[in-house]
Design an enzyme around this catalytic site. Structure first.
Site, PDB file in Angstrom:
ATOM      1  N   ARG A  72     -48.809  75.124 103.683  1.00  0.00           N
ATOM      2  CA  ARG A  72     -48.540  75.473 102.746  1.00  0.00           C
ATOM      3  C   ARG A  72     -49.596  76.337 102.044  1.00  0.00           C
ATOM      4  NH1 ARG A  72     -47.487  71.054  98.193  1.00  0.00           N
ATOM      5  NH2 ARG A  72     -50.162  70.605  98.248  1.00  0.00           N
ATOM      6  N   LYS A  83     -42.537  66.924  97.206  1.00  0.00           N
ATOM      7  CA  LYS A  83     -41.751  66.468  95.309  1.00  0.00           C
ATOM      8  C   LYS A  83     -41.139  67.488  94.473  1.00  0.00           C
ATOM      9  CE  LYS A  83     -46.063  64.190  94.568  1.00  0.00           C
ATOM     10  NZ  LYS A  83     -46.379  64.310  95.468  1.00  0.00           N
TER      11      LYS A  83
HETATM   12  P1  ADP Z   1     -49.980  67.445  95.731  1.00  0.00           P
HETATM   13  O1  ADP Z   1     -48.964  65.483  95.662  1.00  0.00           O
HETATM   14  O2  ADP Z   1     -50.187  67.489  97.283  1.00  0.00           O
HETATM   15  O3  ADP Z   1     -50.517  66.437  95.911  1.00  0.00           O
HETATM   16  P2  ADP Z   1     -50.777  67.754  93.029  1.00  0.00           P
HETATM   17  O4  ADP Z   1     -49.892  68.965  92.587  1.00  0.00           O
HETATM   18  O5  ADP Z   1     -49.307  67.037  92.442  1.00  0.00           O
HETATM   19  O6  ADP Z   1     -50.465  67.756  94.454  1.00  0.00           O
HETATM   20  O7  ADP Z   1     -51.530  67.298  92.535  1.00  0.00           O
HETATM   21  C1  ADP Z   1     -52.331  68.066  93.283  1.00  0.00           C
HETATM   22  C2  ADP Z   1     -54.062  67.428  92.759  1.00  0.00           C
HETATM   23  O8  ADP Z   1     -54.019  67.271  91.328  1.00  0.00           O
HETATM   24  C3  ADP Z   1     -54.670  65.441  92.764  1.00  0.00           C
HETATM   25  O9  ADP Z   1     -54.827  65.548  93.916  1.00  0.00           O
HETATM   26  C4  ADP Z   1     -55.431  65.362  91.750  1.00  0.00           C
HETATM   27  O10 ADP Z   1     -56.378  66.085  92.006  1.00  0.00           O
HETATM   28  C5  ADP Z   1     -54.783  65.500  90.768  1.00  0.00           C
HETATM   29  N1  ADP Z   1     -53.323  65.453  90.295  1.00  0.00           N
HETATM   30  C6  ADP Z   1     -52.232  65.444  90.103  1.00  0.00           C
HETATM   31  N2  ADP Z   1     -51.475  64.451  89.061  1.00  0.00           N
HETATM   32  C7  ADP Z   1     -52.413  63.462  88.853  1.00  0.00           C
HETATM   33  C8  ADP Z   1     -52.337  61.886  88.066  1.00  0.00           C
HETATM   34  N3  ADP Z   1     -51.484  61.765  87.943  1.00  0.00           N
HETATM   35  N4  ADP Z   1     -53.678  61.768  88.270  1.00  0.00           N
HETATM   36  C9  ADP Z   1     -55.095  62.025  88.857  1.00  0.00           C
HETATM   37  N5  ADP Z   1     -55.252  63.394  88.757  1.00  0.00           N
HETATM   38  C10 ADP Z   1     -53.620  63.957  89.507  1.00  0.00           C
END
Ligand code: ADP
Ligand code: ZN
Length: 181
Positions: A125, A14
């Site tokens: 990663r 993403k």
């Molecule tokens: P990935 O898509 O690789 O899991 P992100 O950087 O989007 O990585 O998210 C990392 C972590 O941050 C998630 O596993 C979650 O714990 C938290 N997180 C991110 N965005 C959200 C969200 N919208 N709601 C709840 N937790 C979130």
């Protein structure tokens, strides 16, 4: 406004695809994962609470995420072309909150990948501790092992990219995020 939601399992790329869209269309990027990691690094109260969930591969509670997103949007101001939401909404409650904020979503991009490919991507990663550039030990290795090409910073494995945690994150995605699709 031109708002895009980029949707996909952890590790589907993403962030990488968002960067390309931003370069092309000049929209703003909001990655809730990045905002959370910055809060953790800065040692804020939100960061301390969030780390308890993130490091175990669980979602941060909706109420915290929704407040944080609303504050992040406020900081961007009104004078923007649009936003690419990366990693938000991740639950039906978050999507409803976005609706209540009066934010229309113009497009949703869903990145679809096999579980096998996702596991491979996440376990290889690496991330620069200084500038957050991302690498993959096989598919996109840095020129000098363990060092960032862009800034020379140290490359680290995200706490939640450990093998045990990856499996749990994929299960959480199936349970809580996939139904939103
Ligand atoms: P990935 O898509 O690789 O899991 P992100 O950087 O989007 O990585 O998210 C990392 C972590 O941050 C998630 O596993 C979650 O714990 C938290 N997180 C991110 N965005 C959200 C969200 N919208 N709601 C709840 N937790 C979130
Ligand atoms: Zn770097």
């Amino acid at each position: 406004m031109n708002n895009i939601v980029i949707f996909g399992a952890p590790g589907s790329g993403k962030g990488t695809q968002s960067d390309k869209i931003i370069a092309e269309f000049g929209v703003e990027h909001i990655s809730t994962g990045e905002v959370l990691r910055a809060e953790i690094k800065a040692g804020t109260e939100l960061g301390k609470t969030a780390a308890l969930y993130i490091n175990d591969g669980n979602l941060v509670p909706d109420a915290l995420i929704i407040d944080m997103l609303s504050a992040t949007l406020d900081k961007k101001g009104k004078d923007i072309k649009g936003v690419i939401f990366d990693g938000f909404p991740r639950t039906i409650a978050q999507a409803e909150a976005l609706d209540k904020m009066g934010i229309a979503v113009d497009k949703v991009l869903s990145i679809e990948l096999s579980d096998e490919e996702i596991l491979k991507r996440l376990s290889g990663r690496r991330e620069c501790a200084s500038c957050r550039a991302t690498y993959h030990i096989e598919d996109k290795p840095p020129v000098k092992e363990g060092k960032c090409d862009r800034c020379g910073g140290e490359l680290i494995c995200r706490e939640d990219d450990k093998p045990e945690t990856i499996k749990h994150r994929l299960a959480v995605y199936e349970d809580s995020t996939a139904p939103l699709k």
